[in-house]
Design an enzyme around this catalytic site. Sequence first.
Site, PDB file in Angstrom:
ATOM      1  N   CYS A 117       0.816  -1.229   0.000  1.00 56.92           N
ATOM      2  CA  CYS A 117       0.000   0.000   0.000  1.00 56.92           C
ATOM      3  C   CYS A 117       0.845   1.272   0.000  1.00 56.92           C
ATOM      4  O   CYS A 117       0.335   2.358  -0.258  1.00 56.92           O
ATOM      5  CB  CYS A 117      -0.927   0.018   1.204  1.00 56.92           C
ATOM      6  N   HIS A 257      -3.125   7.144   3.337  1.00 53.22           N
ATOM      7  CA  HIS A 257      -3.594   5.874   2.793  1.00 53.22           C
ATOM      8  C   HIS A 257      -4.967   5.588   3.390  1.00 53.22           C
ATOM      9  O   HIS A 257      -5.192   5.797   4.577  1.00 53.22           O
ATOM     10  CB  HIS A 257      -2.605   4.757   3.132  1.00 53.22           C
ATOM     11  N   ASN A 287     -10.316   0.190   0.643  1.00 50.70           N
ATOM     12  CA  ASN A 287      -8.846   0.229   0.593  1.00 50.70           C
ATOM     13  C   ASN A 287      -8.389  -0.295  -0.770  1.00 50.70           C
ATOM     14  O   ASN A 287      -8.555  -1.482  -1.066  1.00 50.70           O
ATOM     15  CB  ASN A 287      -8.312  -0.633   1.744  1.00 50.70           C
TER      16      ASN A 287
HETATM   17  O1  UT7 Z   1      -3.739  -1.279   3.716  1.00 52.06           O
HETATM   18  C1  UT7 Z   1      -3.201  -1.715   4.919  1.00 52.06           C
HETATM   19  C2  UT7 Z   1      -3.806  -2.954   5.373  1.00 52.06           C
HETATM   20  N1  UT7 Z   1      -4.962  -2.977   6.190  1.00 52.06           N
HETATM   21  C3  UT7 Z   1      -5.267  -2.233   7.251  1.00 52.06           C
HETATM   22  O2  UT7 Z   1      -4.740  -1.206   7.526  1.00 52.06           O
HETATM   23  C4  UT7 Z   1      -6.323  -2.765   8.163  1.00 52.06           C
HETATM   24  C5  UT7 Z   1      -6.035  -2.434   9.615  1.00 52.06           C
HETATM   25  N2  UT7 Z   1      -7.000  -3.020  10.509  1.00 52.06           N
HETATM   26  C6  UT7 Z   1      -8.297  -2.681  10.547  1.00 52.06           C
HETATM   27  O3  UT7 Z   1      -8.737  -1.851   9.791  1.00 52.06           O
HETATM   28  C7  UT7 Z   1      -9.168  -3.343  11.593  1.00 52.06           C
HETATM   29  O4  UT7 Z   1      -8.372  -4.080  12.491  1.00 52.06           O
HETATM   30  C8  UT7 Z   1     -10.272  -4.267  10.966  1.00 52.06           C
HETATM   31  C9  UT7 Z   1     -11.325  -3.408  10.278  1.00 52.06           C
HETATM   32  C10 UT7 Z   1      -9.662  -5.240  10.017  1.00 52.06           C
HETATM   33  C11 UT7 Z   1     -10.977  -5.033  12.089  1.00 52.06           C
HETATM   34  O5  UT7 Z   1     -11.515  -4.143  13.023  1.00 52.06           O
HETATM   35  P1  UT7 Z   1     -11.300  -4.390  14.578  1.00 52.06           P
HETATM   36  O6  UT7 Z   1     -12.001  -3.327  15.290  1.00 52.06           O
HETATM   37  O7  UT7 Z   1      -9.819  -4.513  14.805  1.00 52.06           O
HETATM   38  O8  UT7 Z   1     -12.065  -5.737  14.793  1.00 52.06           O
HETATM   39  P2  UT7 Z   1     -11.516  -7.131  15.325  1.00 52.06           P
HETATM   40  O9  UT7 Z   1     -10.647  -7.770  14.311  1.00 52.06           O
HETATM   41  O10 UT7 Z   1     -10.960  -6.938  16.706  1.00 52.06           O
HETATM   42  O11 UT7 Z   1     -12.859  -7.938  15.437  1.00 52.06           O
HETATM   43  C12 UT7 Z   1     -13.891  -7.586  16.356  1.00 52.06           C
HETATM   44  C13 UT7 Z   1     -15.060  -8.530  16.154  1.00 52.06           C
HETATM   45  C14 UT7 Z   1     -14.660 -10.004  16.107  1.00 52.06           C
HETATM   46  O12 UT7 Z   1     -15.679 -10.751  16.746  1.00 52.06           O
HETATM   47  P3  UT7 Z   1     -15.467 -11.309  18.245  1.00 52.06           P
HETATM   48  O13 UT7 Z   1     -14.246 -12.170  18.157  1.00 52.06           O
HETATM   49  O14 UT7 Z   1     -15.257 -10.088  19.087  1.00 52.06           O
HETATM   50  O15 UT7 Z   1     -16.731 -12.029  18.503  1.00 52.06           O
HETATM   51  C15 UT7 Z   1     -14.662 -10.319  14.623  1.00 52.06           C
HETATM   52  O16 UT7 Z   1     -14.929 -11.670  14.364  1.00 52.06           O
HETATM   53  O17 UT7 Z   1     -15.699  -8.240  14.895  1.00 52.06           O
HETATM   54  C16 UT7 Z   1     -15.799  -9.443  14.141  1.00 52.06           C
HETATM   55  N3  UT7 Z   1     -15.724  -9.123  12.714  1.00 52.06           N
HETATM   56  C17 UT7 Z   1     -16.802  -8.804  11.996  1.00 52.06           C
HETATM   57  N4  UT7 Z   1     -18.108  -8.716  12.298  1.00 52.06           N
HETATM   58  C18 UT7 Z   1     -18.951  -8.363  11.318  1.00 52.06           C
HETATM   59  C19 UT7 Z   1     -14.635  -9.060  11.931  1.00 52.06           C
HETATM   60  N5  UT7 Z   1     -14.971  -8.712  10.687  1.00 52.06           N
HETATM   61  C20 UT7 Z   1     -16.329  -8.553  10.692  1.00 52.06           C
HETATM   62  C21 UT7 Z   1     -17.265  -8.206   9.706  1.00 52.06           C
HETATM   63  N6  UT7 Z   1     -18.560  -8.111  10.071  1.00 52.06           N
HETATM   64  N7  UT7 Z   1     -16.902  -7.941   8.450  1.00 52.06           N
END
Ligand code: UT7
Length: 330
Positions: A117, A257, A287
């Site tokens: 990225c 980004h 993204n």
């Molecule tokens: O270009 C560079 C690369 N990418 C990035 O910069 C991404 C950086 N990271 C992020 O943007 C965030 O970490 C994410 C958007 C990927 C995830 O958000 P988060 O607030 O860190 O969520 P999490 O991974 O801690 O997940 C929280 C909960 C989980 O459920 P439990 O375990 O708490 O029951 C996940 O399973 O949200 C759940 N979850 C979803 N729920 C509904 C994860 N993805 C989804 C989804 N819909 N799409």
Amino acid sequence: MDNTNFGVGIIGTGSYVPDKILTNKDLEKIVDTSDEWITSRTGIKERRILDKDKSTSYMAEKAAKKAIESSGLNREDIDMIIVTTVTPDMAFPSTACIVQEKLGLKNAAAFDLEAACTGFIYGLSVGYSFIKSGLYENILIISADSLSKITDWEDRNTCVLFGDGAGAAVLSKVKDGRGLLSIDIGADGGGGELLTQPAGGSLKPASIDTVKNKLHYIKMEGNSVFKFAVKIMVDSSRKVMRKVGMNIDDINYLIPHQANMRIIESASKRLKIDSDKVCLNLDKYGNMSSSSIPVALDEAVRDGKIKENDNVLLVGFGGGLTWGATLIKW
Ligand code: UT7
């Protein structure tokens, strides 16, 4: 202009996104997710998806054509093409060579650069160095990615985040004191496993097993990337401002980004930059990897937002891990 007393700046921009829109509501039908979750956790509402029968070079060509047109140069003036991508048409020939042929840029050297990225910032810094050294004069940087092609559409952790698109810029000599005033690029290979497409290279060539185990798709540890992103965006932005004795009040526009609205908000808050100075398109496109910054830049230029003499700060991060920032006097 003699060969030492000049700046290197962007003299033309262009971008392209596919017509097909995939909304959060559409995704609700594919995986266990909701518009509410995606919007509140990421800021993304919809993204663009490239047709199945088209490839990254298709978008790269369209963005590049607009960038060359807006630069006022002729095609034969372009003497180098750098394509930044993690989704090349194929391993080789490079996507840059494919675009060279499509656009008839006969006088251009052409190669791909991979910095995930952060590709656009890396591309600008390489182009800057070639022009500053006097080796080349007019360099086309194209950042193009079709992440939809390497997305696991059954993995809700990743499939809601990404979209397809391309952005391009023509770099050339400009008046001294203008253009790219400072650059910072960096990497931390120790974090490589946080964001990766494990198979398809020499380590794990494509096989029935790699396909069965879904190793050709993006794998990401979202939380760790998130923390890294906020910290490095702040550090790298401060570094490029410090190098030229500027502070955040001198910045007219920040183009980050576009990975997650919460990352951008946290970094902006720490940098103490007004939210109306931050250029965003994450809600519309998701993204788009290295294309996110040049597409947002092109939109801000075409909307008349960015004006002559504005100080524009670009900052990115991504797989590798990599990061980079540049401060441009427009
Ligand atoms: O270009 C560079 C690369 N990418 C990035 O910069 C991404 C950086 N990271 C992020 O943007 C965030 O970490 C994410 C958007 C990927 C995830 O958000 P988060 O607030 O860190 O969520 P999490 O991974 O801690 O997940 C929280 C909960 C989980 O459920 P439990 O375990 O708490 O029951 C996940 O399973 O949200 C759940 N979850 C979803 N729920 C509904 C994860 N993805 C989804 C989804 N819909 N799409």
